[in-house]
Design an enzyme around this catalytic site. Structure first.
Site, short mmCIF file in Angstrom:
data_model
loop_
_atom_site.label_atom_id
_atom_site.label_comp_id
_atom_site.label_asym_id
_atom_site.label_seq_id
_atom_site.Cartn_x
_atom_site.Cartn_y
_atom_site.Cartn_z
CB SER A 1 3.13 -9.80 -1.86
OG SER A 1 4.11 -8.79 -1.76
CE LYS B 1 -2.54 -9.92 1.23
NZ LYS B 1 -3.11 -8.82 0.43
CG HIS C 1 0.56 -12.91 0.13
ND1 HIS C 1 -0.32 -12.52 -0.85
CD2 HIS C 1 1.14 -11.76 0.57
CE1 HIS C 1 -0.27 -11.22 -1.01
NE2 HIS C 1 0.62 -10.73 -0.16
N1 PMP Z 1 1.67 -7.89 4.49
C1 PMP Z 1 1.82 -8.38 3.26
C2 PMP Z 1 2.94 -9.34 3.00
C3 PMP Z 1 0.97 -7.99 2.21
O1 PMP Z 1 1.16 -8.46 0.98
C4 PMP Z 1 -0.08 -7.10 2.51
C5 PMP Z 1 -1.08 -6.64 1.46
N2 PMP Z 1 -0.81 -6.89 0.18
C6 PMP Z 1 -0.20 -6.61 3.80
C7 PMP Z 1 0.68 -7.03 4.77
C8 PMP Z 1 -1.26 -5.60 4.14
O2 PMP Z 1 -2.48 -6.23 4.29
P1 PMP Z 1 -3.85 -5.40 4.24
O3 PMP Z 1 -4.28 -5.38 2.82
O4 PMP Z 1 -4.76 -6.19 5.12
O5 PMP Z 1 -3.59 -4.05 4.76
#
Ligand code: PMP
Length: 412
Positions: free
Chosen positions: A185, A244, A213
């Site tokens: 991310s 996402k 992602h």
């Molecule tokens: N895993 C990863 C790799 C993320 O980047 C994110 C959120 N940025 C999440 C899990 C958490 O997802 P959520 O926003 O649905 O809680």
């Protein structure tokens, strides 16, 4: 120490940021106009930090499905599926997710964060061992903590470091759980998943990939990095999010292991929180259909990603190592990042400002995430805003230092 004293370093960090002109990290979108535009500070602004990869938040079909569910089933489930019962839509979405990934089973969680907490706390407990890529998301770190397994970090994307640590485990390697992400991310780089899967097979370990992602972004059918590099058979669990590409909120895990079903009964983050609202489930089901049928969205996303990455590298910005829908502009210090971030906002472009300790290498980042919803003209306007700031940014290095709150591990 008083109960509030530990918050004082945060207060100091926020004051220091305010002095540098960052009024609030939580920018308010006064009006949301589309997946790629909002009104911020009274100004029409292009959004380049949403992770709304396919731009589905305003899709007419998703909205219609959500409205229908709202009218027919109400605003919320008002409880956990274990205690209050399951809505039929949740079960249907689980079936559709399993089918989409070609897996035996799926579990829907309330968010992606909760999905990692729920999976990891149930899978890896005291006596177990986890091998974790150092750049993994905070939810993965927190899930490990909740489960209480021994955690061994390996260097980011370094397969030989992973292999070395597995070898050192001896007999325990066969029960180890390896945790990686599809696309990371922060810098938008991919895991070397083919090689990781080979090492996993060699040692007989278990592999969980967080494809938050990469679902809808990679793979012929949009199933993520494991599909893209042809190792789905070697991945034991895929975790993902609805927040996402799928344009909603919620999380999931899929697997071929029949034991996945038992995780529902072992997972406090599944049992003790309310399940997603019916409208969320309904829009996600429609979005999942669109992932199957509208591959042109993926094509457009990658065209935009290539365009932005190329233009910013021509401007000599230091970027993440490969083209990706996450285009990370790497800056040597918070001051330069803040200067650019403010300048972009004034020019009607919103990107994510990421400061240490959330950054992988202690530097600062402007994280851009492009969407299939961006028009080529919008991408050009984003690049023009960066161009006009390029020269002046160099002089910003003299501004002083920003104090950062203490690190707890994990990317945002
Ligand atoms: N895993 C990863 C790799 C993320 O980047 C994110 C959120 N940025 C999440 C899990 C958490 O997802 P959520 O926003 O649905 O809680």
């Amino acid at each position: 120490m008083g109960i509030f004293d530990k918050l004082q370093p945060l207060a100091a960090a926020r004051r220091a940021l305010a002095e540098k002109g960052v009024k609030s990290i939580n920018v308010t979108m006064e009006e949301v106009l589309s997946p790629t535009e909002a009104v911020i500070n009274g100004r029409r602004t292009i959004l380049v930090g949403t992770n709304n990869y396919l731009g589905l938040t305003f899709d007419a079909g998703c909205i219609q499905a959500a409205c229908k569910a709202l009218q027919e089933q109400g605003t919320g489930t008002t409880g956990s599926r274990m205690a209050n019962g399951t809505f039929a839509g949740h079960v249907a979405l689980e079936r559709e997710l399993a089918d989409f990934f070609g897996c035996r089973g799926a579990i829907v969680f309330s968010t992606g964060y909760v999905a990692n907490l729920g999976m990891l706390s149930a899978l890896a407990q005291p006596g177990d061992v986890i091998l974790l890529d150092a750049d993994c998301h905070a939810s993965i770190y927190d899930g490990c903590r909740l489960g209480g397994a021994e955690v061994i970090r390996f260097r980011h994307n370094d397969v030989s470091d992973l292999e070395k640590r597995l070898r050192r485990l001896g007999d325990r390697a066969a029960n180890a759980l390896i945790l990686v992400e599809g696309i990371y991310s922060m810098l938008g780089d991919r895991a070397p998943l083919k090689e990781i899967a080979a090492v996993k097979r060699q040692y007989g370990a278990c592999l969980l990939v967080d494809e938050a992602h990469s679902v809808g972004v990679l793979g012929n059918r949009g199933r993520g990095l494991a599909e893209e590099v042809g190792v789905e058979e070697s991945v034991d669990f895929i975790v993902g999010t609805f927040s996402k590409s799928l344009g909603a909120i919620g999380g999931f895990a899929v697997s071929n292991h029949p034991e996945l079903e038992l995780i529902r009964y072992a997972s406090r983050p599944y049992i003790f929180t309310a399940s997603p609202s019916p409208s969320t489930i309904a829009s996600t089901r429609t979005a999942l259909q669109l992932l199957r049928t509208r591959s042109e969205l993926r094509t457009r996303l990658w065209e935009n990603a290539r365009r932005l990455y190329q233009r910013l590298s021509e401007l000599n910005f230091r970027l993440g190592p490969e083209v990706s829908p996450i285009v990370a502009v790497r800056l040597p210090n918070p001051e330069e990042a803040i200067f650019l971030w403010n300048g972009l906002l004034e020019r009607g472009v919103y990107v994510n400002l990421v400061l240490p300790p959330a950054t992988p290498d202690g530097g600062a980042l402007l994280r851009c995430s492009v969407s299939a919803g961006h028009t080529p003209e919008q991408v050009d306007r984003i690049c023009e805003a960066f161009t006009s700031l390029r020269e002046t940014a160099q002089t910003a290095q003299t501004i002083g230092t920003v104090t950062s709150p203490p690190a707890r591990g994990g990317s945002v």
